[in-house]
Write an enzyme that holds these catalytic residues in place. Sequence first.
Site, PDB file in Angstrom:
ATOM      1  N   GLU A  28      -0.193  -2.514  12.171  1.00  0.00           N
ATOM      2  CA  GLU A  28       0.799  -4.044  12.137  1.00  0.00           C
ATOM      3  C   GLU A  28       0.806  -5.231  13.351  1.00  0.00           C
ATOM      4  O   GLU A  28       1.455  -5.890  13.861  1.00  0.00           O
ATOM      5  CB  GLU A  28       1.989  -4.307  11.050  1.00  0.00           C
ATOM      6  CG  GLU A  28       1.167  -4.452   9.722  1.00  0.00           C
ATOM      7  CD  GLU A  28       2.773  -4.186   9.017  1.00  0.00           C
ATOM      8  OE1 GLU A  28       2.098  -4.291   7.110  1.00  0.00           O
ATOM      9  OE2 GLU A  28       3.476  -4.287   9.083  1.00  0.00           O
ATOM     10  N   GLN A  76       2.331   1.860  13.803  1.00  0.00           N
ATOM     11  CA  GLN A  76       2.036   3.414  13.101  1.00  0.00           C
ATOM     12  C   GLN A  76       0.998   3.618  13.009  1.00  0.00           C
ATOM     13  O   GLN A  76       0.365   2.973  13.877  1.00  0.00           O
ATOM     14  CB  GLN A  76       2.465   3.445  11.761  1.00  0.00           C
ATOM     15  CG  GLN A  76       1.567   1.985  10.995  1.00  0.00           C
ATOM     16  CD  GLN A  76       2.605   1.285   9.665  1.00  0.00           C
ATOM     17  OE1 GLN A  76       2.672   2.228   8.653  1.00  0.00           O
ATOM     18  NE2 GLN A  76       2.664   0.212   9.517  1.00  0.00           N
ATOM     19  N   TRP A 132       0.778  -1.137   0.402  1.00  0.00           N
ATOM     20  CA  TRP A 132       0.178  -0.286  -0.420  1.00  0.00           C
ATOM     21  C   TRP A 132       0.958   1.932  -0.139  1.00  0.00           C
ATOM     22  O   TRP A 132       0.065   2.597  -0.243  1.00  0.00           O
ATOM     23  CB  TRP A 132      -0.980  -0.211   1.057  1.00  0.00           C
ATOM     24  CG  TRP A 132      -0.216   0.552   2.520  1.00  0.00           C
ATOM     25  CD1 TRP A 132       1.206   0.144   2.903  1.00  0.00           C
ATOM     26  CD2 TRP A 132      -1.050   1.393   3.508  1.00  0.00           C
ATOM     27  NE1 TRP A 132       1.036   0.916   4.013  1.00  0.00           N
ATOM     28  CE2 TRP A 132      -0.257   1.426   4.774  1.00  0.00           C
ATOM     29  CE3 TRP A 132      -2.211   2.193   3.716  1.00  0.00           C
ATOM     30  CZ2 TRP A 132      -0.187   2.042   5.891  1.00  0.00           C
ATOM     31  CZ3 TRP A 132      -2.679   2.353   5.110  1.00  0.00           C
ATOM     32  CH2 TRP A 132      -1.804   2.749   5.953  1.00  0.00           C
TER      33      TRP A 132
END
Length: 820
Positions: A500, A622, A361
């Site tokens: 993640e 993140q 992405w």
Amino acid sequence: MARGTLDGNQWELTYDAYDPDREPLREALCVVGNGYLATRGAAPEADAGGPHYPGTYLAGLYDRLTSEVAGREIENEDLVNITNWLPLTFRIDDGDWFCVDDVAIVEYRQTLDLRRGVLVRRIVFRDDEDRETSLTQRRFAHMSRHHLLGLDTVIRPENWSGHLTVRSGLDPSVRNQGVERYRTLADDHLDVLDTAAVDDDVLLTRTRTVQSRIEVVVGARHRLWVDDELRPLGARVDDSGDRIAHEIDLDVDAGCVVRFEKVAAVYTSRDHAISEPGLAAEEHLRHAADIAELLEEHVRAWDELWRRFWIRLDAQPRASLVLNVHIFHLLQTVSPNTADLDTGAPARGLHGEAYRGHIFWDELFVFPLLVYRVPEIARELLRYRYRRLHAAQRAAAEAGHAGAMFPWQSGSDGREESQVVHLNPKSGEWVPDNTHRQRHIGIAIAFNIWQYVQVTDDLEFLARFGAEMFVEIARFFASIATYDRVADRFDIHGVMGPDEFHTADPNWDGPGLRNNAYTNVMAAWVLTRALEVLDPLPELHRERVVDRLGITRAELERWDEISRKLKVPFHGDGIISQFEGYEDLDELDWDHYRERYGDIQRLDRILGAEGDSPNRYKASKQADVLMLFYLLSFEELQEVFARLGHHIDAKMLKRNVDEYLCRTSHGSTLSRIVHSWVMARTDRRQSWELFEQALESDVADIQGGTTSEGIHLGAMAGTIDLLERGFTGMAARKGRLEFKPSLPEELGGMEFQIYVRSRWITVEVVDSELRLTAEQTDRGPITVVFRGEERELGSGQTLVFDRLGDGMLVSENPSGDERP
């Protein structure tokens, strides 16, 4: 030195001392490439090993191998390291072959000339017999003749006369060994088919990838000058083993200048307009100009690119240099040469083997810079996805869903390339890899399609490619949404968000997460936009697309219902929960982990090595929730949330920033870009600090060794986009160009150009003003919206707005004869 020095200008990344410990980083930062291929900045005399890793990669050249991992057979597809074209060394009399690691260095300077696309290395060294020699090498990957590379070597004996032997050749015996944690996996992707000497000055190697069966031919042409006189090469051929080389002997006097020219050509069996790659490489080398003329052409091609991509910062010399580095590496990965290759934008560029060269992405962060400068390249990146639409449809069907389920990691043919297991280098254990559950990759693709059409008004692309992808992505999200009758809401379960660290909920038995807020809100956005994606098309074209895709009124009504009823979890005082159940997780003792480990960016690896898991904690790798505030303007978010039955306001934005910023480790280089972008609306000083940290992600290797495995392309492009769109609030929407600046004081003056709906517009920040100037063209005016105030910007016209006040129009120049 850890970082490049400014050296008085903003176009040279310079290292003025040799540092073996930093050499892997420098090799990645000193890559030369042209979008078709790229070569790491490794010393030509060095083989792989120790601090050196020569690697050359072709865009989209992948191969699969099977390895045994933790007792099971695992298949991985890799971007292939092809024949090393660099090998070149020399020796004096019968001494040792030169290597930078084995001599006493008197002077050293390595400069990446960003403006010209040339890597220059100058060394003055002394050997064991006190003979002093200077070596200067220039290297480039030709930007317009993209099959060609050049290495120009000048050797000068400073205080000695004697016998000099130069050896230059090709090494097809390379392997994929550039990432330490992959080195236990199968890595021999090339079968060597042939090595040959052609004529007196050309060498050729032919290899074939093991599984994908693609032939790769690399050739090299050699020429020799002594004191500007072209000499017969008179080379011996050494073809022992898999390598092949020319060896040239000559007697030299102190002060003479020996110049050795090496021009390489690379062709594959995938290339267009060739009979076969060996003949193509041989012909190209036979007819190629000398290296000086090739270099002139190459520099002209870079000049053309810089005319599109320049950005001027008045008060930030360090930032200017790093931004130029970032633009340079973007254009070495995706350039006009990429447009015909059927390749995406690999997350780590063509700069190394991390992430196996796959497409993630990250293109979401790369795309804006391209679509506002070279929309033809942006279109081709989208066509890479379109060519793999059928694979995405098959993947969705096999999972029991409708529409298209695009892979989190994409490579050659569009199947899911995410690893089944991955290595935690801190624990040495192989653990399950669940990142394939990041279904939001489809959202990124849809968002890029929407932005492309808004900026370009390319209705032909929309009718032929874009609408179909958008509709199939919408169908997928409608398909995975399940109805909760009690709550009268739709749920999306079994996914992962951008963060993640969280692959599962410890308080839920199902796979993945429930109702990840980013996924659900953006799925609502996709479904809403899908209802209107065909509106710009002429009626006849729209009807054809509807018929071709089998869109029914019942399906549109279902999309509309889901887009209004997707669940968004909240907790606390208007805090958007990252996912359902997030509020029940434990708080992490951040101070303890910082004190114990120092760098905790990869907290997941630290916790895994302790037998723990980040799934248990309110800790993010993140930005996740805050990605919503990154992609959509506050007004757009209000519209989406209102459609979902929720009210958000500016105070809520700040509360969410405060909630998640302190719980984010920034384990991804993309994270600081997102946080800086969002904080430009709430805390401009901290926004600038985060921007400066994001700038240094690769040039200072703030993640401690990851850049040497390949630069972070999304982070590099994202820093530029943050300046140009984030801080100016620029967006193309519904045929209008909007600005809503939130400019940090530290920024100072800034200027850049954008290409919107077939016209160039110069954007300039000067003191308290924002100036917009349109090029002279036969296109009609474009509507500019500055903080809600609309004005028409016509051909050759300049508009000046007060960016610090209420946005009032200061002056306008309809004729364009004089700038205000």
